[in-house]
Write a protein that holds these residues in place. Structure first.
Motif, PDB file in Angstrom:
ATOM      1  N   THR A   1      -8.604 119.265  13.192  1.00  0.00           N
ATOM      2  CA  THR A   1      -8.181 118.884  14.529  1.00  0.00           C
ATOM      3  C   THR A   1      -8.840 119.782  15.568  1.00  0.00           C
ATOM      4  OG1 THR A   1      -6.050 118.158  13.635  1.00  0.00           O
ATOM      5  CG2 THR A   1      -6.175 118.515  16.013  1.00  0.00           C
ATOM      6  N   ARG A   2      -8.832 121.075  15.306  1.00  0.00           N
ATOM      7  CA  ARG A   2      -9.408 122.035  16.239  1.00  0.00           C
ATOM      8  C   ARG A   2     -10.908 121.790  16.419  1.00  0.00           C
ATOM      9  NH1 ARG A   2      -9.283 125.068  20.658  1.00  0.00           N
ATOM     10  NH2 ARG A   2     -10.535 126.960  20.460  1.00  0.00           N
ATOM     11  N   SER A   3     -11.580 121.314  15.378  1.00  0.00           N
ATOM     12  CA  SER A   3     -13.020 121.055  15.442  1.00  0.00           C
ATOM     13  C   SER A   3     -13.336 119.732  16.138  1.00  0.00           C
ATOM     14  CB  SER A   3     -13.625 121.031  14.035  1.00  0.00           C
ATOM     15  OG  SER A   3     -13.415 122.259  13.371  1.00  0.00           O
ATOM     16  N   GLY A   4     -12.334 118.945  16.448  1.00  0.00           N
ATOM     17  CA  GLY A   4     -12.543 117.669  17.110  1.00  0.00           C
ATOM     18  C   GLY A   4     -12.969 116.559  16.182  1.00  0.00           C
ATOM     19  N   VAL A   5     -12.789 116.743  14.866  1.00  0.00           N
ATOM     20  CA  VAL A   5     -13.192 115.723  13.896  1.00  0.00           C
ATOM     21  C   VAL A   5     -12.179 114.590  13.855  1.00  0.00           C
ATOM     22  CG1 VAL A   5     -13.714 115.265  11.465  1.00  0.00           C
ATOM     23  CG2 VAL A   5     -14.433 117.426  12.515  1.00  0.00           C
ATOM     24  N   ILE A   6     -10.904 114.933  13.714  1.00  0.00           N
ATOM     25  CA  ILE A   6      -9.821 113.958  13.656  1.00  0.00           C
ATOM     26  C   ILE A   6      -8.512 114.693  13.902  1.00  0.00           C
ATOM     27  CG2 ILE A   6      -9.621 114.215  11.144  1.00  0.00           C
ATOM     28  CD1 ILE A   6      -8.687 111.319  10.997  1.00  0.00           C
TER      29      ILE A   6
END
Length: 484
Positions: A373-378
């Motif tokens: 989530t933090r990486s912006g993946v999902i």
């Protein structure tokens, strides 16, 4: 405990699929070296030695009587016994008793392999605010379990000893609690040292090997690497090695010499280490894209590393060196229900006995889900600490968190010992529908279980010595029963 037998029969030309099709559901086969492993749903196992020949299509092939007796129940009592054994291998989540808390996402390092996507040390808005802290303390103070393990992650949690102390003080008096501070040990001040001094607090850190390798792995800063080693040595002198655990993060593209890595731990009195390749999460997704998938060289290295531990243990029996994950694999085989490693549970409960609360109060099923989530993946959040997480998102993840019904897993001899990590699949492939045999999780664990069963049936006294110690037997692993 699982039953192991080494049976000598003629099976060299008979495929596992051919054998499996002729026997009851729940009996599974796998070729391991020049043997055939047979397991049942309860995790009992036997090994067939290959000798002679028999046509692959021969319908007359029968399991030896000794294996049939051990693995296929023939009466009501044996059926009940094996049903009970199989049930022990199933995960049934109790009340919340494992809590990961992230009081701050800020960090005083910027490691290339960071799997979190941490924030700069001077960044604002990345620590618990007053509302989040109040909700976390309300959660902790209302715990109903008899015991709780609370792990503080980051970022670098030692930047906020005040928040850690507030959580510790909120645990109900009747609850037995242990606390783990996951820290890079770059800075030790009076505030965090007062927490370290508590007998119910353990310290977890990363030690990537000798000082030069540790410096290279982190961020190429020799000064900070020396400061880390100075602090680590000082804490070991202060508390002894029993209070401190460490694990390396290893770049599969630049594998360290096994003896150099082992020596880096052993010289400090640390006898356990967990081989961990760079995780395809956080900053590492961009800076170490090759971490998405390892090749056979990683499994070969892992095996070589364990071989070296076995050799060293047998040469110097004053200490037992251990690779933690391989020991966990052995316990999955021999001690059903004795561990709750979340990557290998089946089914794998989501948001029940284990939860992660991030710096902003959002709740996640695992730390890896937080990282995605933090990486912006999902977005894999399932709720928040103020309102709870009995959500549709939690239920959807939990419904898929099992290897039951998967066509590959249902045929696999290792199904009774293995689990399902859908977060890892999502991270690497963007879906949970990748055929299981094509996933990194499956390939890695097939290799580890193959190695475990080769060693379980080894007659080498050095191998049996280490396996016995890693299983906590206090003696060598007993030889597997053999029959003609």
């Amino acid at each position: 405990m699982a039953i192991g037998r080494s049976i000598s029969v003629a099976t060299s030309d008979l495929s596992c699929d051919a054998i499996q099709s002729a026997h009851p559901a729940g009996i599974r086969f796998r070729e391991v070296g020049d043997h055939t492993l047979v397991t049942n749903e309860a995790g009992r196992f036997a090994m067939l030695e290959s000798s002679g020949s028999q046509s692959q299509s021969d319908p007359s092939f029968k399991l030896p009587d000794a294996i049939k007796t051990a693995l296929i129940p023939e009466n009501r009592l044996s059926k009940l016994a094996q049903t009970f054994e199989a049930a022990k291998r199933r995960t049934r989540a109790g009340p919340l008793d494992y809590l990961i808390l992230v009081p701050t996402l800020r960090c005083n390092l910027a490691c290339s392999y960071c799997q979190v996507s941490r924030a700069a040390i001077g960044a604002s808005g990345h620590d618990w605010d007053d509302g989040t802290l109040a909700a976390v303390l309300s959660l902790v103070s209302s715990l109903s379990s008899a015991s709780i393990k609370i792990e503080f992650q980051g970022g670098e949690p030692s930047l906020r000893p005040d928040l850690i102390e507030a959580v510790i003080n909120a645990v109900p008096p009747a609850t037995t609690a242990s606390f783990v501070i996951c820290t890079n040990l770059q800075i030790i001040n009076d505030g965090i040292l007062a927490i370290f001094d508590r007998p119910d607090v353990l310290i977890s850190t990363s030690l990537d090997g000798p000082e030069e390798l540790h410096s290279k792995q982190r961020q190429g800063d020799a000064v900070r690497a020396r400061e880390f080693h100075k602090n680590l040595n000082w804490l070991i002198d202060r508390y002894g090695p029993g209070k401190i655990s460490a694990l390396p993060t290893i770049n599969p593209q630049a594998l360290p010499d096994p003896d150099a890595l082992i020596d880096a731990y052993s010289s400090l009195g640390l006898h356990s280490l967990y081989l961990r390749p760079i995780n395809f999460q956080g900053f590492a997704r961009k800076r170490h894209a090759s971490a998405r998938q390892t090749d056979g060289s990683w499994s070969a290295y892992h095996e070589r590393f364990i071989d070296r531990l076995i050799e060293r243990n047998f040469l110097d029996r004053t200490k037992v060196l251990e690779e933690t994950y391989f020991s966990l694999i052995l316990r999955r085989i021999f001690q059903p229900g004795a561990d709750r490693h979340v990557d290998l549970r089946n089914p794998n409960p989501v948001g029940r006995d284990y939860i992660v609360i991030d710096y902003d109060g959002m709740a996640y099923p695992t730390d890896e889900a937080r990282m995605l989530t933090r990486s912006g993946v999902i977005d894999l959040s399932i709720g928040n600490v103020a309102e709870g997480w009995d959500s549709d998102a939690r239920a959807a993840l939990e419904a898929a968190s099992t290897n039951d019904g998967d066509p590959t897993c249902e045929k696999c001899a290792y199904k009774p010992y293995c689990g399902r990590d859908i977060i890892d699949d999502i991270s690497r492939y963007g879906t949970i529908d990748t055929p299981k045999e094509e996933t990194e999780f499956c390939r890695r664990h097939l290799s580890l279980f193959d190695l475990a069963f080769k060693m379980i049936h080894s007659k080498d006294p050095a191998v049996r010595y280490s396996l016995g110690r890693w299983l906590g037997l206090g003696s060598d692993l007993p030889a597997m029963e053999s029959a003609a």
